[in-house]
Scaffold this motif. Structure first.
Motif, PDB file in Angstrom:
ATOM      1  N   ALA A   7       0.842  -1.193   0.000  1.00  0.00           N
ATOM      2  CA  ALA A   7       0.000   0.000   0.000  1.00  0.00           C
ATOM      3  C   ALA A   7       0.878   1.244   0.000  1.00  0.00           C
ATOM      4  CB  ALA A   7      -0.908  -0.006   1.225  1.00  0.00           C
ATOM      5  N   PRO A   8       0.366   2.354  -0.540  1.00  0.00           N
ATOM      6  CA  PRO A   8       1.167   3.580  -0.602  1.00  0.00           C
ATOM      7  C   PRO A   8       1.305   4.264   0.761  1.00  0.00           C
ATOM      8  CG  PRO A   8      -1.035   3.991  -1.424  1.00  0.00           C
ATOM      9  CD  PRO A   8      -0.943   2.513  -1.162  1.00  0.00           C
ATOM     10  N   GLY A   9       2.398   4.974   0.896  1.00  0.00           N
ATOM     11  CA  GLY A   9       2.620   5.802   2.084  1.00  0.00           C
ATOM     12  C   GLY A   9       2.558   5.022   3.381  1.00  0.00           C
ATOM     13  N   GLY A  10       2.011   5.654   4.378  1.00  0.00           N
ATOM     14  CA  GLY A  10       1.909   5.050   5.695  1.00  0.00           C
ATOM     15  C   GLY A  10       0.953   3.872   5.764  1.00  0.00           C
ATOM     16  N   LEU A  11       0.118   3.714   4.740  1.00  0.00           N
ATOM     17  CA  LEU A  11      -0.795   2.564   4.744  1.00  0.00           C
ATOM     18  C   LEU A  11      -0.043   1.246   4.677  1.00  0.00           C
ATOM     19  CD1 LEU A  11      -3.831   3.666   2.552  1.00  0.00           C
ATOM     20  CD2 LEU A  11      -3.675   3.472   5.045  1.00  0.00           C
ATOM     21  N   ASP A  12       1.197   1.283   4.223  1.00  0.00           N
ATOM     22  CA  ASP A  12       2.028   0.081   4.215  1.00  0.00           C
ATOM     23  C   ASP A  12       2.176  -0.458   5.638  1.00  0.00           C
ATOM     24  OD1 ASP A  12       3.744  -1.932   3.185  1.00  0.00           O
ATOM     25  OD2 ASP A  12       5.482  -0.716   3.726  1.00  0.00           O
ATOM     26  N   LEU A  13       2.334   0.430   6.618  1.00  0.00           N
ATOM     27  CA  LEU A  13       2.427   0.018   8.020  1.00  0.00           C
ATOM     28  C   LEU A  13       1.151  -0.690   8.453  1.00  0.00           C
ATOM     29  CD1 LEU A  13       3.688   0.069  10.915  1.00  0.00           C
ATOM     30  CD2 LEU A  13       2.597   2.307  11.189  1.00  0.00           C
ATOM     31  N   VAL A  14       0.006  -0.122   8.120  1.00  0.00           N
ATOM     32  CA  VAL A  14      -1.285  -0.707   8.497  1.00  0.00           C
ATOM     33  C   VAL A  14      -1.447  -2.076   7.838  1.00  0.00           C
ATOM     34  CG1 VAL A  14      -3.793  -0.425   8.395  1.00  0.00           C
ATOM     35  CG2 VAL A  14      -2.333   1.562   8.850  1.00  0.00           C
ATOM     36  N   GLU A  15      -1.175  -2.136   6.546  1.00  0.00           N
ATOM     37  CA  GLU A  15      -1.294  -3.393   5.813  1.00  0.00           C
ATOM     38  C   GLU A  15      -0.378  -4.466   6.415  1.00  0.00           C
ATOM     39  OE1 GLU A  15      -1.339  -4.573   1.141  1.00  0.00           O
ATOM     40  OE2 GLU A  15       0.318  -3.299   1.795  1.00  0.00           O
ATOM     41  N   THR A  16       0.842  -4.103   6.705  1.00  0.00           N
ATOM     42  CA  THR A  16       1.812  -5.041   7.269  1.00  0.00           C
ATOM     43  C   THR A  16       1.369  -5.526   8.639  1.00  0.00           C
ATOM     44  OG1 THR A  16       3.581  -3.973   6.028  1.00  0.00           O
ATOM     45  CG2 THR A  16       4.254  -5.334   7.878  1.00  0.00           C
ATOM     46  N   ALA A 130     -12.698 -13.375   1.632  1.00  0.00           N
ATOM     47  CA  ALA A 130     -12.655 -14.806   1.936  1.00  0.00           C
ATOM     48  C   ALA A 130     -12.508 -15.001   3.443  1.00  0.00           C
ATOM     49  CB  ALA A 130     -11.503 -15.471   1.198  1.00  0.00           C
ATOM     50  N   ALA A 131     -13.447 -15.730   4.038  1.00  0.00           N
ATOM     51  CA  ALA A 131     -13.475 -15.905   5.492  1.00  0.00           C
ATOM     52  C   ALA A 131     -12.221 -16.580   6.037  1.00  0.00           C
ATOM     53  CB  ALA A 131     -14.716 -16.689   5.897  1.00  0.00           C
ATOM     54  N   ASP A 132     -11.575 -17.380   5.225  1.00  0.00           N
ATOM     55  CA  ASP A 132     -10.355 -18.055   5.687  1.00  0.00           C
ATOM     56  C   ASP A 132      -9.097 -17.276   5.333  1.00  0.00           C
ATOM     57  OD1 ASP A 132     -10.569 -18.494   2.972  1.00  0.00           O
ATOM     58  OD2 ASP A 132      -9.963 -20.594   3.063  1.00  0.00           O
ATOM     59  N   CYS A 133      -9.256 -16.029   4.914  1.00  0.00           N
ATOM     60  CA  CYS A 133      -8.111 -15.211   4.517  1.00  0.00           C
ATOM     61  C   CYS A 133      -8.089 -13.883   5.280  1.00  0.00           C
ATOM     62  CB  CYS A 133      -8.133 -14.955   3.004  1.00  0.00           C
ATOM     63  SG  CYS A 133      -6.722 -13.981   2.417  1.00  0.00           S
ATOM     64  N   HIS A 134      -8.967 -12.947   4.909  1.00  0.00           N
ATOM     65  CA  HIS A 134      -9.023 -11.599   5.494  1.00  0.00           C
ATOM     66  C   HIS A 134      -7.680 -10.880   5.449  1.00  0.00           C
ATOM     67  CE1 HIS A 134     -13.149 -11.949   6.540  1.00  0.00           C
ATOM     68  NE2 HIS A 134     -12.970 -12.817   7.501  1.00  0.00           N
ATOM     69  N   TRP A 135      -6.862 -11.209   4.444  1.00  0.00           N
ATOM     70  CA  TRP A 135      -5.570 -10.551   4.245  1.00  0.00           C
ATOM     71  C   TRP A 135      -5.802  -9.114   3.825  1.00  0.00           C
ATOM     72  CZ3 TRP A 135      -1.398 -12.834   5.934  1.00  0.00           C
ATOM     73  CH2 TRP A 135      -0.133 -12.425   5.495  1.00  0.00           C
ATOM     74  N   ALA A 136      -5.031  -8.184   4.340  1.00  0.00           N
ATOM     75  CA  ALA A 136      -5.149  -6.780   3.958  1.00  0.00           C
ATOM     76  C   ALA A 136      -4.472  -6.564   2.611  1.00  0.00           C
ATOM     77  CB  ALA A 136      -4.508  -5.887   5.010  1.00  0.00           C
ATOM     78  N   TYR A 137      -5.099  -5.750   1.779  1.00  0.00           N
ATOM     79  CA  TYR A 137      -4.539  -5.415   0.475  1.00  0.00           C
ATOM     80  C   TYR A 137      -5.008  -4.034   0.071  1.00  0.00           C
ATOM     81  CZ  TYR A 137      -9.135  -6.269  -1.548  1.00  0.00           C
ATOM     82  OH  TYR A 137     -10.474  -6.192  -1.835  1.00  0.00           O
ATOM     83  N   TYR A 138      -4.231  -3.413  -0.787  1.00  0.00           N
ATOM     84  CA  TYR A 138      -4.595  -2.102  -1.305  1.00  0.00           C
ATOM     85  C   TYR A 138      -5.286  -2.310  -2.647  1.00  0.00           C
ATOM     86  CZ  TYR A 138      -4.453   2.807  -2.441  1.00  0.00           C
ATOM     87  OH  TYR A 138      -4.825   4.090  -2.747  1.00  0.00           O
ATOM     88  N   ASP A 139      -6.527  -1.862  -2.747  1.00  0.00           N
ATOM     89  CA  ASP A 139      -7.330  -2.055  -3.954  1.00  0.00           C
ATOM     90  C   ASP A 139      -6.926  -1.039  -5.014  1.00  0.00           C
ATOM     91  OD1 ASP A 139      -9.237  -2.459  -5.897  1.00  0.00           O
ATOM     92  OD2 ASP A 139     -10.955  -2.070  -4.597  1.00  0.00           O
ATOM     93  N   ARG A 140      -6.230  -1.517  -6.019  1.00  0.00           N
ATOM     94  CA  ARG A 140      -5.769  -0.660  -7.113  1.00  0.00           C
ATOM     95  C   ARG A 140      -6.682  -0.747  -8.334  1.00  0.00           C
ATOM     96  NH1 ARG A 140      -0.796   1.108  -5.557  1.00  0.00           N
ATOM     97  NH2 ARG A 140       0.284  -0.160  -4.045  1.00  0.00           N
ATOM     98  N   SER A 141      -7.825  -1.431  -8.202  1.00  0.00           N
ATOM     99  CA  SER A 141      -8.729  -1.545  -9.344  1.00  0.00           C
ATOM    100  C   SER A 141      -9.276  -0.163  -9.690  1.00  0.00           C
ATOM    101  CB  SER A 141      -9.877  -2.513  -9.038  1.00  0.00           C
ATOM    102  OG  SER A 141     -10.726  -1.989  -8.035  1.00  0.00           O
ATOM    103  N   PRO A 142      -9.542   0.101 -10.978  1.00  0.00           N
ATOM    104  CA  PRO A 142      -9.995   1.435 -11.388  1.00  0.00           C
ATOM    105  C   PRO A 142     -11.251   1.902 -10.651  1.00  0.00           C
ATOM    106  CG  PRO A 142      -9.397   0.146 -13.306  1.00  0.00           C
ATOM    107  CD  PRO A 142      -9.346  -0.781 -12.124  1.00  0.00           C
ATOM    108  N   ALA A 143     -12.198   1.012 -10.450  1.00  0.00           N
ATOM    109  CA  ALA A 143     -13.450   1.408  -9.803  1.00  0.00           C
ATOM    110  C   ALA A 143     -13.390   1.277  -8.277  1.00  0.00           C
ATOM    111  CB  ALA A 143     -14.603   0.558 -10.339  1.00  0.00           C
ATOM    112  N   GLY A 144     -12.316   0.702  -7.753  1.00  0.00           N
ATOM    113  CA  GLY A 144     -12.199   0.545  -6.304  1.00  0.00           C
ATOM    114  C   GLY A 144     -13.162  -0.470  -5.733  1.00  0.00           C
ATOM    115  N   ARG A 145     -13.495  -1.500  -6.520  1.00  0.00           N
ATOM    116  CA  ARG A 145     -14.464  -2.498  -6.058  1.00  0.00           C
ATOM    117  C   ARG A 145     -13.856  -3.887  -5.929  1.00  0.00           C
ATOM    118  NH1 ARG A 145     -19.034  -0.417  -9.946  1.00  0.00           N
ATOM    119  NH2 ARG A 145     -18.333  -2.242 -11.085  1.00  0.00           N
ATOM    120  N   GLY A 146     -12.546  -3.962  -5.693  1.00  0.00           N
ATOM    121  CA  GLY A 146     -11.886  -5.247  -5.500  1.00  0.00           C
ATOM    122  C   GLY A 146     -12.461  -5.972  -4.298  1.00  0.00           C
ATOM    123  N   ARG A 147     -12.487  -7.300  -4.376  1.00  0.00           N
ATOM    124  CA  ARG A 147     -13.085  -8.093  -3.303  1.00  0.00           C
ATOM    125  C   ARG A 147     -12.116  -9.072  -2.657  1.00  0.00           C
ATOM    126  NH1 ARG A 147     -18.326 -10.600  -5.908  1.00  0.00           N
ATOM    127  NH2 ARG A 147     -18.572 -11.325  -3.790  1.00  0.00           N
TER     128      ARG A 147
END
Length: 168
Positions: A7-16, A130-147
């Motif tokens: 993720a960009p900027g400080g969001l990398d800390l949150v994602e990590t 995904a209930a068995d995942c819940h991994w954090a990710y930065y949604d880079r999709s154009p519409a911002g609707r990544g799942r």
């Protein structure tokens, strides 16, 4: 788990931080000295770091349109304990958010969230549906609707489950 760029900027800390727990296996890198050192934590800091992590995960699930799966302390309550100030550099006039007192993981996360709010990127940080995942990710999709954190793994599994449920 995602192979995406951070993720960009400080969001990398949150994602990590959110991704220190592998929901599927239960492995928690905060249980290791190296995992704690990554965030400047002691063993005594781990319970509050876990509370912060799960509050962040709940917010990221909400960004993706999903309710959290368990009751957690609301992120706003935790961040209220980390007041920030605007620090201005006298030499060049640049400004940044800084902890009002101390430099803890909580204050660094608070500053990252505040900066992401200003940049308009906070709601792009999500947790995989995904209930068995819940991994954090930065949604880079154009519409911002990544799942999903990964279409090749979690997305493919979800699509296969739906296909099988239709009886095809």
């Amino acid at each position: 788990m995602s192979e995406r760029s951070p993720a960009p900027g400080g969001l990398d800390l949150v994602e990590t931080l959110v991704n220190t727990l592998d929901v599927e296996t239960g492995a928690d890198s905060l249980d290791t000295p190296q995992g704690r050192a990554r965030f400047g934590l002691t063993e005594d800091d781990v319970p509050s770091a876990r509370e912060l992590r799960e509050s962040l995960r709940a917010s990221l699930l909400a960004h993706a349109g999903h309710p959290p799966h368990r009751t957690v302390t609301p992120l706003g309550e935790l961040l209220a304990g980390a007041p920030l100030v605007v620090a201005v550099d006298a030499a060049d006039g640049s400004a940044a958010l800084a902890p009002a007192r101390g430099d803890s993981l909580l204050t660094r996360v608070a500053a990252a969230v505040a900066e992401a709010l200003v940049a308009g990127t906070w709601t792009r940080l999500k947790a995989c549906e995904a209930a068995d995942c819940h991994w954090a990710y930065y949604d880079r999709s154009p519409a911002g609707r990544g799942r999903w954190c990964s279409m090749q793994v979690c997305g493919a599994r979800a699509k296969m489950r739906r296909y099988r449920a239709r009886g095809a």
